[in-house]
Design an enzyme around this catalytic site. Structure first.
Site, mmCIF file in Angstrom:
data_model
loop_
_atom_site.group_PDB
_atom_site.id
_atom_site.type_symbol
_atom_site.label_atom_id
_atom_site.label_comp_id
_atom_site.label_asym_id
_atom_site.label_seq_id
_atom_site.Cartn_x
_atom_site.Cartn_y
_atom_site.Cartn_z
ATOM 1 N N PHE A 138 0.166 -1.170 -0.092
ATOM 2 C CA PHE A 138 -0.442 0.079 0.105
ATOM 3 C C PHE A 138 0.895 1.507 0.163
ATOM 4 C CE2 PHE A 138 -2.588 3.692 1.487
ATOM 5 C CZ PHE A 138 -4.079 3.422 0.881
ATOM 6 N N ASP A 223 9.286 2.625 2.766
ATOM 7 C CA ASP A 223 8.615 3.275 2.466
ATOM 8 C C ASP A 223 7.454 3.697 3.951
ATOM 9 O OD1 ASP A 223 5.951 4.832 3.009
ATOM 10 O OD2 ASP A 223 4.693 3.903 1.418
ATOM 11 N N LYS A 252 2.022 11.256 6.999
ATOM 12 C CA LYS A 252 1.142 11.040 8.561
ATOM 13 C C LYS A 252 1.523 11.171 9.330
ATOM 14 C CE LYS A 252 -0.956 7.096 6.453
ATOM 15 N NZ LYS A 252 -1.326 6.228 6.099
HETATM 16 C C1 LIG Z 1 -1.227 6.074 4.702
HETATM 17 C C2 LIG Z 1 0.246 5.530 3.384
HETATM 18 C C3 LIG Z 1 0.848 6.103 2.127
HETATM 19 C C4 LIG Z 1 -0.450 6.941 1.607
HETATM 20 O O1 LIG Z 1 -0.598 8.265 2.171
HETATM 21 P P1 LIG Z 1 -1.898 9.865 2.077
HETATM 22 O O2 LIG Z 1 -1.157 10.696 2.567
HETATM 23 O O3 LIG Z 1 -2.874 8.784 2.196
HETATM 24 O O4 LIG Z 1 -1.440 9.894 0.857
HETATM 25 C C5 LIG Z 1 1.746 5.544 1.801
HETATM 26 N N1 LIG Z 1 2.389 4.690 1.525
HETATM 27 C C6 LIG Z 1 2.107 3.754 3.214
HETATM 28 C C7 LIG Z 1 2.621 2.936 3.873
HETATM 29 C C8 LIG Z 1 1.064 3.971 4.137
HETATM 30 O O5 LIG Z 1 0.023 3.550 5.076
#
Ligand SMILES: *Cc1c(COP(=O)(O)O)cnc(C)c1O
Length: 406
Positions: A138, A223, A252
């Site tokens: 994700f 990520d 986040k």
């Molecule tokens: C939430 C998330 C994203 C995307 O972040 P947004 O601020 O919702 O665009 C990307 N990578 C990971 C691992 C995430 O948990």
């Protein structure tokens, strides 16, 4: 039905299916609904609220900066951005940082940067660069990113999909080495797959993946949008293995639970491919975001919240593991990122989180089978005990609950 819910259902798009609670106030780890009922937040807005609601230092940083200077665009320098960039580099061990607002924008930045590196440094023929990703990934919701998702619903109806991505099983380094070709620019990976259901890879996975990437001149991009900033019991999840990849994406919690702030941080050689005009964003790196982002990193370090997540996470994990219930199939995770896999023959994960809601705990199902427990990192032992009692009550609605012998 609450009139607020009815109004949202009338005028909002139906791309979400929220739990039936209307939140109106938050403080620390607690949230209150519009009827004044209190809940313990075990979701933290998917880790965006890792420092809790209304943190005094973050609120002070936000308010002071909002009154002074908020958005000017990057047509000019500001006095807030440089110290924020320096702090991101200090925390990540990277050489340079590029601020954005959302996680998906951070990932898009990583895609553009590593592709450009592939063409200008590695000399991959034009438009042939490939990025390796993992099944179950994700990385956000842009049209490019959902194109390499393995989750059918995230993709369906949104094609045509962008070219240049190859997907391999998560946690499998042999598959990584096999997938690499001379056209491979980068390997993009989450240290723990959050949305996939809190999937923890085998010990040493990232270390071995980095060794393979180095050997084949492939960039490794981690990520840490969800796992970063203390969530798993270290400042970054990669610190569990002590590795230094080529680039790291943060988001986040970087916005302190107040505003969207994200960043792509990378080694000199990688970030060096960007020239003025190559990439940008109107709100990325704005003074307000920089002030709040910097204070978030300072709060994380000053309050030793990673250490706290390690202790409280281990305690929550131990207490959940001690529950014997026919509903619980597995408990897994690291730090304060814990998934409770439930027996969907008895109830869907969605039904279970609605039961939890009635007992005063906010959580969200992921993948239809897992309830996610990721409270603000400031949670204390008493609050963990309170949550565990409520979780036991909720599980008790589906069958007998016992404490396993220690
Ligand atoms: C939430 C998330 C994203 C995307 O972040 P947004 O601020 O919702 O665009 C990307 N990578 C990971 C691992 C995430 O948990």
């Amino acid at each position: 039905m609450s009139d607020k819910i009815a109004l949202e259902r009338r005028y909002g798009a139906t791309n979400y299916s929220p739990l039936p609670v209307v939140l109106s106030r938050g403080e620390g780890v607690w949230l209150w609904d519009d009827q004044g009922r209190r809940y313990l937040d075990m979701l933290s807005a998917y880790s965006a609220v890792s420092f809790g609601y209304g943190h005094p230092r973050l609120l002070a940083a936000l308010n002071a900066q909002a009154a002074r200077l908020a958005v000017t665009s990057r047509a000019f320098y500001s006095d807030r951005l440089p110290p924020f960039l320096a702090k991101i580099c200090e925390v990540t061990g990277m050489d340079r940082a590029l601020p954005m607002s959302t996680g998906a924008e951070g990932v898009e930045t990583a895609i553009k940067c590593t592709r450009k590196w592939a063409y200008t440094v590695k000399k991959v023929p034009a438009n042939r660069a490939k990025i390796i990703v993992c099944n179950g990934n994700f990385h956000g919701r842009t049209s490019t990113i959902v194109g390499f998702s393995s989750e059918e619903q995230y993709r369906e109806g949104f094609g045509p999909y962008a070219d240049g991505f190859v997907s391999i099983p998560f946690g499998d380094t042999a598959a990584l080495e096999k997938a690499i070709t001379p056209e491979t620019a980068a390997f993009l990976v989450e240290p723990i797959q959050g949305e996939a259901g809190i999937i923890v890879p085998p010990e040493g996975y990232l270390t071995e993946a980095l060794r393979i990437c180095r050997k084949h001149n492939v960039l490794m991009v981690v990520d840490e949008v969800q796992t970063g900033l203390g969530r798993t019991g270290k400042v970054l999840a990669i610190h569990h293995e002590g590795i230094k990849p080529d680039a790291i994406i943060l988001g986040k919690a970087l916005g302190g639970g107040l505003i969207p702030v994200s960043a792509f941080a990378a080694r000199e050689e990688v970030m060096g491919v960007f020239r003025p005009g190559d990439h940008g964003s109107t709100f990325g790196g704005n003074a307000l975001g920089a002030a709040v982002g910097l204070e978030s990193l300072n709060v994380l370090l000053d309050e030793k919240l990673a250490e706290r997540a390690a202790t409280m996470g281990a305690y929550l994990f131990k207490r959940l593991k001690a529950i014997s219930s026919p509903m619980v199939k597995d408990v897994r995770g690291k730090g304060l990122l814990i998934g409770l896999e439930i027996d969907t023959a008895r109830a869907s994960a969605r039904e279970f989180v609605e039961t939890l809601l009635r007992h005063g705990v906010l959580s969200k199902d992921t993948h239809g089978t897992v309830a996610r427990f990721a409270p603000p990192l400031i949670i204390d032992r008493e609050q963990v005990d309170w949550a565990v009692e409520r979780i036991r009550e909720a599980l008790g609605e589906y069958g007998p609950v016992y404490e396993k012998a220690a």
